[in-house]
Design an enzyme around this catalytic site. Structure first.
Site, PDB file in Angstrom:
ATOM      1  N   ARG A 191      -5.110   4.205  -5.023  1.00 13.51           N
ATOM      2  CA  ARG A 191      -5.602   3.776  -6.338  1.00 13.51           C
ATOM      3  C   ARG A 191      -6.912   3.019  -6.185  1.00 13.51           C
ATOM      4  O   ARG A 191      -7.219   2.547  -5.074  1.00 13.51           O
ATOM      5  CB  ARG A 191      -4.578   2.800  -6.962  1.00 13.51           C
ATOM      6  CG  ARG A 191      -3.177   3.314  -6.975  1.00 13.51           C
ATOM      7  CD  ARG A 191      -2.176   2.184  -6.692  1.00 13.51           C
ATOM      8  NE  ARG A 191      -0.835   2.721  -6.426  1.00 13.51           N
ATOM      9  CZ  ARG A 191       0.078   2.926  -7.365  1.00 13.51           C
ATOM     10  NH1 ARG A 191      -0.186   2.612  -8.597  1.00 13.51           N
ATOM     11  NH2 ARG A 191       1.247   3.455  -7.061  1.00 13.51           N
ATOM     12  N   ASP A 259      -4.981  -0.555 -10.953  1.00 19.85           N
ATOM     13  CA  ASP A 259      -3.913  -0.118 -10.040  1.00 19.85           C
ATOM     14  C   ASP A 259      -3.262   1.171 -10.532  1.00 19.85           C
ATOM     15  O   ASP A 259      -2.480   1.780  -9.810  1.00 19.85           O
ATOM     16  CB  ASP A 259      -2.857  -1.215  -9.870  1.00 19.85           C
ATOM     17  CG  ASP A 259      -2.340  -1.725 -11.202  1.00 19.85           C
ATOM     18  OD1 ASP A 259      -3.156  -2.210 -11.999  1.00 19.85           O
ATOM     19  OD2 ASP A 259      -1.128  -1.623 -11.452  1.00 19.85           O
TER      20      ASP A 259
END
Ligand code: AMP
Ligand code: MG
Length: 505
Positions: A191, A259
């Site tokens: 991510r 995230d």
């Protein structure tokens, strides 16, 4: 990727798990953690088609062995579970995070040579759980399965769902709820937040992560000195295309924290996502998104904001001179902003039969959207209605009767302008109608239908409505599917006004 241990027969199941993440990256990026066994594993949903694509034998996953393996009570051959470390900007605030309730088992090597992370979600606490229980409730896991598979069928890059298994245990949210484990399949779980974690904790390790990401997701970028600029550019290209595709089907991700932004360009994290009914760019369903940060119409801006956070982590790799690095990043981000407009127009013009990006056509799409907003027209059904008009016109048939809100004079006038534009374009009416059909879904998982199918599954253990909805959502562009009519009905406006979605359930 480097070649790793290959589990010879993978046993009958077909598992061929490799561990390039663990073997290729420094130990700061993960913690090896075992799943916590559950009481009574059971299988709720299993994705036979995806199993086939991954080279897995569906028969192996029949109860009870399959349920045990899909809850973490037993592990697939070659699995070496790990919780990944990451950080992230949540609603703009930077926080250390990590897999608090998920474990990556390894990477399944599919028969076509592609590499897929296999992850349990809801498999128990990890060192990153903070105050969480590491568990997941059945409803939200079924929801992720349904919506991710729907996005896949819509042709939008996304993580996928191999299975939802029940645990026979309760999870405690506001009330006790049945627990479940989702097996998620993803191009990877890297991510923007993984880069932010490295940049914050061990800046010298960002390069290792960037090189691993390049090899795994952007293998065609040449190993030249400007490869990190190219990585940023190409990552942004994928984000922009992804968001434009979401907008094209009325999808609201709901929690575009850094995230939850995958370097692969896949949609990831299906907590509070939902589809918009009536067209309104301010649409938000997430219970915690009080200021509309992640509203439908804000998603491109946020994707670029997230891209800027990614760029910050790469600065030392873009150039040895800080000023030059910032200048390079700014140029790339500025260019991405321009590209978004072009990408959005390409998709919305395809939705109208392949219009060209002239100023007049830009106004055409904008005036349609304005009309939809003032008349509270359903986004999906309006484009589906136009598709039916184009199809009947191409076949020389009489147009279908226009019901409200499309029996309106302003809309009819707009249609005449649109049809005149279309007629002036190269291509046959049939090819334009076909293009529209592949860009305008006739069914999507509508929020009220999702909620009612989930309620049947969770409260009555009746999975039939969910299975039916899933079957329809797997053919979103099929205009000839008779039972789809029930799935085209928007929710009553009052229902939508009070509908809310939730994170981290
Ligand atoms: P999300 O909102 O799903 O993106 O999750 C944000 C963070 O919270 C991630 O680090 C998750 O792993 C963590 N998290 C969410 N739910 C739980 C839970 N039930 N137990 C532990 N960690 C959780
Ligand atoms: Mg998340």
């Amino acid at each position: 990727m480097s070649s790793q241990r290959d589990t010879p027969a993978g046993h009958r199941a077909g598992w061929r798990l490799q561990q390039s993440y663990r073997e290729g990256l420094p130990a700061i990026f993960y913690t090896q953690t075992a799943p916590t066994p559950v009481n009574r594993p059971g299988l709720a949903l299993f994705n036979v088609e995806l199993a086939g694509d991954l080279g897995l034998d569906p028969d192996h996953f029949e109860e009870p062995a399959g349920a045990a393996e899909l809850t973490g009570n037993t592990l697939p051959q070659g699995a070496e579970p790990l919780a990944q470390a990451y950080a992230g900007h949540q609603f703009g605030h930077f926080t250390m995070l990590g897999d608090g309730r998920a474990l990556v088992l390894g990477e399944q090597m599919a028969p076509d040579g592609s590499r897929w992370d296999v992850q349990y979600k809801g498999s128990g606490p990890t060192p990153f759980s903070r105050r969480g229980d590491g568990r997941a409730a059945l409803g939200p896991m079924l929801r992720e399965y349904l919506v991710s598979e729907s996005l896949h069928a819509l042709g939008i890059p996304t993580t996928r769902s191999l299975a939802v298994a029940t645990t026979g245990e309760s999870v405690y949210r506001e009330t006790p709820l049945p627990g479940a484990v989702l097996t998620r399949v993803a191009a990877s779980h890297i991510r923007v937040g993984t880069f932010q974690y490295a940049a914050a904790q061990r800046p010298q390790q960002v390069k290792a992560l960037a090189d691993y990401t390049l090899e795994r997701h952007y293998p065609d970028i040449a190993p030249d000195p400007d490869r990190y600029c190219n990585l940023l550019e190409r990552f942004l290209e994928r984000q922009i295309r992804l968001v434009a595709q979401w907008l094209g089907v009325g999808f609201i991700h709901g929690v575009m924290n850094t995230d939850n932004v995958a370097l692969s360009g896949e949609t990831i994290d299906y907590g509070p996502c939902a589809f918009m009914d009536t067209y309104d760019p301010a649409t938000v369903f997430s219970s915690i998104d009080h200021h509309g940060r992640y509203a439908y119409g804000n998603q491109a801006r946020i994707a670029l904001w997230n891209g800027a956070r990614f760029a910050e982590t790469l600065l030392p790799l873009l150039s040895g001179a800080e000023k030059k690095a910032v200048q390079l990043a700014e140029e790339i981000l500025l260019n991405a902003n321009k590209q978004f407009e072009a990408q959005w127009l390409t998709i919305f013009h395809a939705k109208l039969g392949g219009l060209q990006a002239t100023q007049a056509d830009k106004n055409l799409i904008r005036s349609l959207l304005t009309w939809m907003q003032t008349h509270q027209a359903d986004f999906i059904n309006t484009f589906a209605h136009l598709t039916v008009l184009a199809r009947t016109r191409a076949n020389g048939q009489a147009p279908p009767p226009s019901n409200a809100p499309w029996n309106d004079e302003t809309f009819a006038a707009w249609c005449r302008r649109w049809q005149a534009h279309c007629d002036a374009l190269p291509g046959t009416p049939a090819s334009k109608a076909a293009l529209m059909q592949t860009h305008n879904p006739t069914v999507i998982p509508r929020n009220h239908q999702v909620e009612s199918a989930l309620a049947a599954a969770v409260t009555r253990l009746d999975f039939a409505p969910l299975q039916q909805l899933l079957t329809v959502c797997k053919q979103p562009y099929n205009y000839d599917l008779p039972p789809a009519d029930t799935y085209r009905t928007p929710a009553p406006p009052d229902w939508t006004r009070t509908f809310q979605t939730f994170c981290g359930t």
